[in-house]
Scaffold this active site. Structure first.
Site, PDB file in Angstrom:
ATOM      1  CB  ALA A  10      69.646  52.296  62.802  1.00  0.00           C
ATOM      2  N   GLY A  62      67.415  53.014  56.824  1.00  0.00           N
ATOM      3  CA  GLY A  62      67.635  51.580  56.687  1.00  0.00           C
ATOM      4  C   GLY A  62      66.367  50.809  56.404  1.00  0.00           C
ATOM      5  CD  GLU A  95      70.446  51.528  53.110  1.00  0.00           C
ATOM      6  OE1 GLU A  95      71.430  51.468  52.367  1.00  0.00           O
ATOM      7  OE2 GLU A  95      70.533  51.697  54.347  1.00  0.00           O
ATOM      8  CD  GLU A 103      69.690  56.771  55.328  1.00  0.00           C
ATOM      9  OE1 GLU A 103      69.723  55.541  55.201  1.00  0.00           O
ATOM     10  OE2 GLU A 103      68.975  57.514  54.621  1.00  0.00           O
TER      11      GLU A 103
END
Length: 218
Positions: free
Chosen positions: A64, A114, A117, A137
């Site tokens: 992000a 992300g 992911e 993160e």
């Protein structure tokens, strides 16, 4: 050129995150656009397989874009934030948006947070020699929110997943290959051609299956 580029080449959908100046990080508007793209791919009967990659050689996707996400998150109430679990996950396919078509991640450079992911949500992962994978993160007091805590241990095993998720330290392409995170490691210039080799194999199989269903012989 758009920040997220979608084009169909024959029966192959090609998705490129085109923000190399921001390590191909995605802001809220890019996230929404990714959802639209995946839905278009899902609903297009002539699109059989997809490849997703990042522009440039520095990053596949660094997750992000905190410069745009953080101020928005600070403005939202706790109830609204909790409703995110009922919405599509980061970049669309990480949570809730089911697509029954093969997707290949061509990972060039960093796949972090992300971005990791997103790669985990793909069916096949091809990495360039410069690729790096990390659960960054944890260094900011967070954890994976969009499937990473489930998919990563399923793919690499619990011990390897915990090491990545608890330390936040990235691993290189060869270590990713060793633990089964990626299927193949290639030179940067071979990343897209090798990925297309896998795509063509699936397209050929799909074509033969369709012909058989129509009752045609070879």
């Amino acid at each position: 050129m758009d920040d997220v580029v979608y084009e169909r080449r024959g029966n192959t959908a090609h998705i490129t995150i085109n923000r190399p100046q921001a390590m191909n990080a995605l802001g809220p508007a890019h996230h929404d656009r990714m959802i639209e793209i995946w839905q278009e791919f899902r609903d297009d009967s002539e699109a059989w397989v997809a490849i997703v990659t990042g522009a440039g050689n520095r990053a596949f996707c660094a997750g992000a874009d905190l410069k745009t996400y953080t101020p928005l998150l600070a403005e939202r109430g706790m109830y609204d934030l909790r409703q995110d679990s009922n919405r599509y996950g980061f970049a669309g396919i990480t949570r809730g948006l089911e697509i029954w078509k093969p997707i290949i991640a061509a990972v060039n450079g960093y796949a972090l947070a992300g971005g990791l992911e997103l790669a985990l949500a793909c069916d096949i992962r091809i990495a360039s020699e410069s690729a790096q994978f990390g659960c960054s993160e944890v260094k900011r007091g967070f954890h994976h929110c969009d499937g990473g805590t489930v998919r990563l241990p399923l793919i690499v095993g619990l011990g390897n997943a915990l090491k990545m998720q608890l330390t936040g330290e990235p691993i290189d392409a060869q270590e990713a290959l060793r633990i089964g995170l990626v299927n193949q490691v290639v030179s940067p210039e071979d990343l897209i051609p090798v990925s297309y080799t896998h795509l063509r194999a699936h397209e050929t199989l799909r074509y033969l299956v369709c012909r058989r269903r129509r009752g045609k012989k070879k």
